[in-house]
Design a protein around this motif. Structure first.
Motif, PDB file in Angstrom:
ATOM      1  N   PHE A   1       0.838  -1.209   0.000  1.00 24.90           N
ATOM      2  CA  PHE A   1       0.000   0.000   0.000  1.00 24.90           C
ATOM      3  C   PHE A   1       0.873   1.259   0.000  1.00 24.90           C
ATOM      4  O   PHE A   1       0.497   2.277  -0.560  1.00 24.90           O
ATOM      5  CB  PHE A   1      -0.942   0.030   1.208  1.00 24.90           C
ATOM      6  CG  PHE A   1      -1.950  -1.102   1.227  1.00 24.90           C
ATOM      7  CD1 PHE A   1      -2.270  -1.807   0.069  1.00 24.90           C
ATOM      8  CD2 PHE A   1      -2.583  -1.462   2.420  1.00 24.90           C
ATOM      9  CE1 PHE A   1      -3.195  -2.850   0.093  1.00 24.90           C
ATOM     10  CE2 PHE A   1      -3.513  -2.505   2.451  1.00 24.90           C
ATOM     11  CZ  PHE A   1      -3.809  -3.202   1.284  1.00 24.90           C
ATOM     12  N   GLU A   2       2.056   1.172   0.646  1.00 26.96           N
ATOM     13  CA  GLU A   2       2.969   2.319   0.665  1.00 26.96           C
ATOM     14  C   GLU A   2       3.463   2.647  -0.738  1.00 26.96           C
ATOM     15  O   GLU A   2       3.717   3.794  -1.057  1.00 26.96           O
ATOM     16  CB  GLU A   2       4.190   2.047   1.558  1.00 26.96           C
ATOM     17  CG  GLU A   2       3.876   1.799   3.020  1.00 26.96           C
ATOM     18  CD  GLU A   2       3.744   3.096   3.805  1.00 26.96           C
ATOM     19  OE1 GLU A   2       4.474   4.057   3.504  1.00 26.96           O
ATOM     20  OE2 GLU A   2       2.886   3.140   4.715  1.00 26.96           O
ATOM     21  N   ASP A   3       3.698   1.580  -1.557  1.00 29.73           N
ATOM     22  CA  ASP A   3       4.162   1.845  -2.922  1.00 29.73           C
ATOM     23  C   ASP A   3       3.269   1.181  -3.968  1.00 29.73           C
ATOM     24  O   ASP A   3       3.732   0.481  -4.844  1.00 29.73           O
ATOM     25  CB  ASP A   3       5.629   1.442  -3.180  1.00 29.73           C
ATOM     26  CG  ASP A   3       6.326   0.762  -2.041  1.00 29.73           C
ATOM     27  OD1 ASP A   3       7.104   1.438  -1.365  1.00 29.73           O
ATOM     28  OD2 ASP A   3       6.117  -0.452  -1.827  1.00 29.73           O
ATOM     29  N   LEU A   4       1.976   1.429  -3.864  1.00 32.45           N
ATOM     30  CA  LEU A   4       1.005   0.780  -4.746  1.00 32.45           C
ATOM     31  C   LEU A   4       1.231   1.141  -6.219  1.00 32.45           C
ATOM     32  O   LEU A   4       0.964   0.336  -7.114  1.00 32.45           O
ATOM     33  CB  LEU A   4      -0.416   1.155  -4.321  1.00 32.45           C
ATOM     34  CG  LEU A   4      -1.531   0.200  -4.789  1.00 32.45           C
ATOM     35  CD1 LEU A   4      -1.265  -1.235  -4.366  1.00 32.45           C
ATOM     36  CD2 LEU A   4      -2.892   0.657  -4.257  1.00 32.45           C
ATOM     37  N   ASP A   5       1.786   2.337  -6.433  1.00 30.42           N
ATOM     38  CA  ASP A   5       2.024   2.749  -7.826  1.00 30.42           C
ATOM     39  C   ASP A   5       3.057   1.861  -8.515  1.00 30.42           C
ATOM     40  O   ASP A   5       3.158   1.846  -9.741  1.00 30.42           O
ATOM     41  CB  ASP A   5       2.463   4.217  -7.883  1.00 30.42           C
ATOM     42  CG  ASP A   5       3.617   4.499  -6.940  1.00 30.42           C
ATOM     43  OD1 ASP A   5       3.690   3.826  -5.877  1.00 30.42           O
ATOM     44  OD2 ASP A   5       4.463   5.349  -7.261  1.00 30.42           O
ATOM     45  N   LYS A   6       3.825   1.123  -7.749  1.00 30.95           N
ATOM     46  CA  LYS A   6       4.849   0.258  -8.343  1.00 30.95           C
ATOM     47  C   LYS A   6       4.297  -1.111  -8.730  1.00 30.95           C
ATOM     48  O   LYS A   6       5.033  -1.982  -9.194  1.00 30.95           O
ATOM     49  CB  LYS A   6       6.014   0.074  -7.379  1.00 30.95           C
ATOM     50  CG  LYS A   6       6.778   1.354  -7.121  1.00 30.95           C
ATOM     51  CD  LYS A   6       8.055   1.066  -6.371  1.00 30.95           C
ATOM     52  CE  LYS A   6       8.875   2.322  -6.146  1.00 30.95           C
ATOM     53  NZ  LYS A   6       9.309   2.465  -4.759  1.00 30.95           N
ATOM     54  N   PHE A   7       3.003  -1.326  -8.447  1.00 35.99           N
ATOM     55  CA  PHE A   7       2.414  -2.632  -8.762  1.00 35.99           C
ATOM     56  C   PHE A   7       1.259  -2.492  -9.754  1.00 35.99           C
ATOM     57  O   PHE A   7       0.302  -1.774  -9.475  1.00 35.99           O
ATOM     58  CB  PHE A   7       1.896  -3.308  -7.485  1.00 35.99           C
ATOM     59  CG  PHE A   7       2.982  -3.694  -6.537  1.00 35.99           C
ATOM     60  CD1 PHE A   7       3.604  -4.936  -6.652  1.00 35.99           C
ATOM     61  CD2 PHE A   7       3.407  -2.829  -5.543  1.00 35.99           C
ATOM     62  CE1 PHE A   7       4.621  -5.294  -5.785  1.00 35.99           C
ATOM     63  CE2 PHE A   7       4.433  -3.173  -4.674  1.00 35.99           C
ATOM     64  CZ  PHE A   7       5.036  -4.410  -4.793  1.00 35.99           C
ATOM     65  N   PRO A   8       1.340  -3.191 -10.896  1.00 39.03           N
ATOM     66  CA  PRO A   8       0.223  -3.148 -11.828  1.00 39.03           C
ATOM     67  C   PRO A   8      -1.003  -3.883 -11.275  1.00 39.03           C
ATOM     68  O   PRO A   8      -2.144  -3.530 -11.608  1.00 39.03           O
ATOM     69  CB  PRO A   8       0.768  -3.855 -13.079  1.00 39.03           C
ATOM     70  CG  PRO A   8       1.954  -4.639 -12.642  1.00 39.03           C
ATOM     71  CD  PRO A   8       2.491  -3.950 -11.425  1.00 39.03           C
ATOM     72  N   ARG A   9      -0.778  -4.884 -10.444  1.00 39.61           N
ATOM     73  CA  ARG A   9      -1.897  -5.706  -9.991  1.00 39.61           C
ATOM     74  C   ARG A   9      -1.479  -6.506  -8.753  1.00 39.61           C
ATOM     75  O   ARG A   9      -0.346  -7.018  -8.688  1.00 39.61           O
ATOM     76  CB  ARG A   9      -2.267  -6.678 -11.120  1.00 39.61           C
ATOM     77  CG  ARG A   9      -3.494  -7.529 -10.881  1.00 39.61           C
ATOM     78  CD  ARG A   9      -3.651  -8.503 -12.052  1.00 39.61           C
ATOM     79  NE  ARG A   9      -4.793  -9.372 -11.866  1.00 39.61           N
ATOM     80  CZ  ARG A   9      -4.950 -10.525 -12.500  1.00 39.61           C
ATOM     81  NH1 ARG A   9      -4.036 -10.948 -13.367  1.00 39.61           N
ATOM     82  NH2 ARG A   9      -6.014 -11.260 -12.292  1.00 39.61           N
ATOM     83  N   VAL A  10      -2.376  -6.578  -7.788  1.00 41.41           N
ATOM     84  CA  VAL A  10      -2.107  -7.371  -6.589  1.00 41.41           C
ATOM     85  C   VAL A  10      -3.313  -8.258  -6.309  1.00 41.41           C
ATOM     86  O   VAL A  10      -4.442  -7.768  -6.235  1.00 41.41           O
ATOM     87  CB  VAL A  10      -1.831  -6.467  -5.360  1.00 41.41           C
ATOM     88  CG1 VAL A  10      -1.598  -7.316  -4.118  1.00 41.41           C
ATOM     89  CG2 VAL A  10      -0.641  -5.546  -5.605  1.00 41.41           C
ATOM     90  N   MET A  11      -3.078  -9.577  -6.219  1.00 35.09           N
ATOM     91  CA  MET A  11      -4.175 -10.511  -5.948  1.00 35.09           C
ATOM     92  C   MET A  11      -3.938 -11.182  -4.609  1.00 35.09           C
ATOM     93  O   MET A  11      -2.882 -11.789  -4.410  1.00 35.09           O
ATOM     94  CB  MET A  11      -4.215 -11.588  -7.041  1.00 35.09           C
ATOM     95  CG  MET A  11      -4.471 -11.038  -8.442  1.00 35.09           C
ATOM     96  SD  MET A  11      -3.698 -12.100  -9.709  1.00 35.09           S
ATOM     97  CE  MET A  11      -2.033 -11.454  -9.756  1.00 35.09           C
ATOM     98  N   LEU A  12      -4.883 -11.064  -3.718  1.00 34.53           N
ATOM     99  CA  LEU A  12      -4.772 -11.753  -2.437  1.00 34.53           C
ATOM    100  C   LEU A  12      -5.776 -12.893  -2.407  1.00 34.53           C
ATOM    101  O   LEU A  12      -6.990 -12.671  -2.494  1.00 34.53           O
ATOM    102  CB  LEU A  12      -5.043 -10.785  -1.277  1.00 34.53           C
ATOM    103  CG  LEU A  12      -5.147 -11.439   0.109  1.00 34.53           C
ATOM    104  CD1 LEU A  12      -3.813 -12.064   0.530  1.00 34.53           C
ATOM    105  CD2 LEU A  12      -5.595 -10.431   1.170  1.00 34.53           C
TER     106      LEU A  12
END
Ligand SMILES: Cc1cc2nc3c(=O)[nH]c(=O)nc-3n(C[C@H](O)[C@H](O)[C@H](O)COP(=O)(O)OP(=O)(O)OC[C@H]3O[C@@H](n4cnc5c(N)ncnc54)[C@H](O)[C@@H]3O)c2cc1C
Ligand code: SF4
Ligand code: SF4
Ligand code: FES
Lengths: 275, 339
Positions: free
Chosen positions: A131-142
């Motif tokens: 969440f601190e660097d969300l811009d660095k991730f195109p997609r996150v699946m939990l």
């Protein structure tokens, strides 16, 4: 206050609050006598004075160093005693130890996070970091699974995260449904069928009980994900956490020093990996 | 600067005098005692000199002076110590121990204090036990490094070789006791060394340790569950003696207690041969079977340490062979592996 002279000695921490997650899992809110900065995925040794200590991965945000949350399942001597404690209790903590999650390797990837049971604890810390660097991730699946609806940890937060950002997909399942459960039923790997993976862009992070880790890993490999893209939190008996006592050895590695997170290609051939 | 090649002669009475001086501010230990069953014991127990130190390594490993069986981790007790008569295999074991306790991101303060305060006066072996197999592992029965002073016994005295700045300092502050070594004394030392090396080599060969295979390959081969490990481990009674007596076994368990003076934490020797060594909460165990645990001991010594440190963590001292209640013989297991 300065650090203790001996790396075996903890610094004092005060238990500020205890919250019940499930019937046998609680989150402990700790305030160390001095800040304990850690990177997500690193672990600490938590001491019950006079009784003993055990390794845990903080479940709180690594951005906060003067407080720490640890989510703990009742499992034996130390954890039983921890579960009996109330706010105000004095404990000890030493660490952090290990290498933690290699965030640099995750940036830019579609990150698939698979959690089982109390294994969501270290993953929550990872999520806070993401969440601190969300811009660095195109997609996150939990993808998270527990035995039953009442065994889900951070139940409220799971709902929040699901609504938090379009990039973030949260899927939850339980092995056995109970009255009123409208969600998925089945082991966590069944959730893999509900998402479409871009294999070339994906890295997976897995944390949970050994049996869950084993089947999740085998299924990911079968799906075609590279073994060097599957990050596993390994758990073996530990005593020192410092690479000295020999307890946590897994083949050529000490989990405390070289891990606790390893990519599958590094460890797949080791005898007793999942035991 | 280390005068590594500086050689002296010290008489037996000169050595007694030196130790007497050292005993004023050091606790002096000797490897001495009965024929081939030598012990590491305080010098006072051996009576007044001159005496000769042991012909072979002592029963107890050198680690007992640096890594106590049970140590309060909050109390440092750096008493200056001197060991006289440590052997080449003992010194080799310290390279492993130093790596474990002084290497990595954390140092063990107790070990460090004891290590910094240990003066090592080592000695050439002048005989071999029937369990000695150091030459098979590429070692020599006389120290080549890792000592402050090394003594090579001759009749009536010793050739002294300096191995460290501490050793140089000791010679400088006791210069009256040391004479330059003569050519014939050096020739005698070299002959003694060659003769004993040949003796150990003969013994190793007679015992069938003749193969050249890389031990890491042998131990890494196959699963811990193969018949060889199961059969060899079948007599293991999980006493831990092999680990406790081994100069390179370093595993320990931290334990906590509370007494009148407060909370205490101890560092206790542990054994990888104990069933619960790798047990985790809930009962899972990486090595529930004795075969797996015997394998792990070999893997640690012949694969793990060579991979990490480039050194086998077995010195060929044969202590575990003598100590094992189950009569498990390291040499025999290695031979079987090579078959
Ligand atoms: C890197 C790491 C991170 C962990 N993070 C968490 C977490 O966030 N939340 C959580 O609930 N649990 C976590 N665990 C598991 C937790 O350490 C064990 O449940 C705990 O050690 C059990 O201790 P006990 O005294 O209650 O059990 P007992 O069975 O009485 O164990 C006695 C001692 O053995 C050792 N031990 C036993 N089980 C384990 C184990 N699984 N791993 C390592 N050492 C063990 C400990 O030193 C323990 O004190 C983690 C384990 C590791 C290795
Ligand atoms: S394994 Fe046996 S022979 Fe090798 S160093 Fe240890 S005690 Fe000596
Ligand atoms: S000394 Fe022999 S019997 Fe004792 S634990 Fe070691 S292998 Fe087993
Ligand atoms: S826990 Fe002691 S070496 Fe890893």
């Amino acid at each position: 206050m300065s650090k203790p002279a001996s790396p075996y000695q903890p610094i004092p921490v005060t238990l500020e609050k205890v919250s019940q997650e499930t019937s046998n899992i609680k989150t402990f809110w700790l305030r160390p006598a001095q800040p304990v900065p850690f990177r997500t995925g690193q672990f600490v040794e938590l001491t019950v004075p006079g009784l003993g200590e055990a390794p845990f991965t903080p479940s709180s945000s690594p951005a906060v160093a003067d407080r720490m949350e640890i989510t703990i399942m009742k499992a034996g001597t130390v954890t039983d005693c921890l579960h009996s404690l109330k706010a105000g209790a004095q404990l000890g903590v030493r660490g952090p130890y290990g290498k933690g999650y290699p965030m640099d390797e995750f940036y830019g990837k579609e990150l698939l996070i698979l959690g089982g049971g109390v294994g969501l604890a270290p993953l929550r810390s990872l999520l806070y970091q993401i969440f601190e660097d969300l811009d660095k991730f195109p997609r996150v699946m939990l993808l998270y699974g527990a035995k039953s609806p009442t065994d889900l940890v951070y139940a409220g937060q799971l709902e929040e995260w699901a609504k938090r950002d379009k990039k973030l997909e949260v899927l939850v399942t339980v092995d056995a449904a109970a009255n009123g459960w409208k969600g998925n039923v089945g082991v966590v790997t069944t959730l893999l069928r509900k998402i479409k993976l871009n294999l070339a862009q994906t890295s997976a992070v897995v944390c949970g009980p050994p049996i869950m880790m084993k089947f999740a890993t085998l299924e990911l490999v079968q799906t075609g994900l590279g073994k060097d893209r599957i990050y596993l939190s390994m758990e073996k008996n530990m005593s020192c956490g410092l690479g000295k006592c020999g307890h946590c050895r897994l083949g050529p590695y000490y989990i405390c020093e070289d891990g606790p997170v390893f990519t599958y290609d590094k460890i797949e051939a080791i005898a007793g990996l999942w035991e | 600067m280390v005068l590594a090649e500086t050689l002296y002669y010290l008489s037996e009475s000169g050595l007694a005098e030196l130790l007497d001086k050292l005993s004023h501010d050091n606790r002096v230990y000797l490897c001495a005692g009965e024929e081939l069953e030598y012990r590491i014991a305080p010098a006072e127990a051996s009576g007044p000199g001159p005496w000769r130190f042991s012909a072979v390594r002592a029963v107890e490993p050198l680690k007992s002076l640096l890594f106590a069986a049970r140590q309060d981790v909050s109390s440092l007790s750096p008493v200056p110590q001197v060991i006289l008569g440590a052997k080449a295999c003992d010194l080799a074991s310290l390279r492993i121990m130093d790596h474990v306790f002084l290497g990595g991101d954390f140092q063990d303060p107790d070990y460090k204090a004891r290590r910094d305060n240990l003066l090592i006066i080592s000695g050439d072996c002048t005989d071999a036990k029937d369990v000695c197999f150091c030459t098979f592992l590429g070692a020599k029965p006389y120290p080549e490094s890792g000592y402050d002073l090394n003594l090579s016994p001759l009749s009536g005295g010793y050739v002294v070789q300096v191995g460290s700045d501490k050793g140089t300092g000791l010679i400088e502050s006791n210069s009256g006791l040391f004479q330059p070594a003569k050519q014939d004394q050096l020739a005698q030392r070299d002959k003694n060394r060659a003769d004993l090396t040949a003796k150990v080599e003969r013994q190793v060969k007679a015992g069938g340790l003749t193969f050249q295979d890389r031990l890491d390959k042998l131990v890494g081969r196959g699963s811990p569950d193969v018949e060889l490990w199961t059969r060899n481990a079948s007599t293991c009674v999980e006493c831990g003696a092999c680990n406790f007596i081994c100069p390179t076994c370093h595993c320990f368990l931290l334990s906590d207690m509370e007494d009148r003076s407060g909370f205490k934490r101890f560092r206790n020797w542990d054994s990888c041969q104990y069933k619960n060594f790798a047990r985790v909460a809930g009962g899972a165990n990486q090595r529930p079977r004795r075969a797996q645990r015997l394998h792990t001991r070999f893997e640690k010594k012949f694969k793990f340490f060579p991979d990490r440190l480039g050194q086998i963590a077995c010195t060929g001292c044969g202590r575990c062979v003598e100590a094992c209640l189950g009569k498990i013989d390291m040499r025999e297991v290695l031979k079987e592996l090579a078959r």
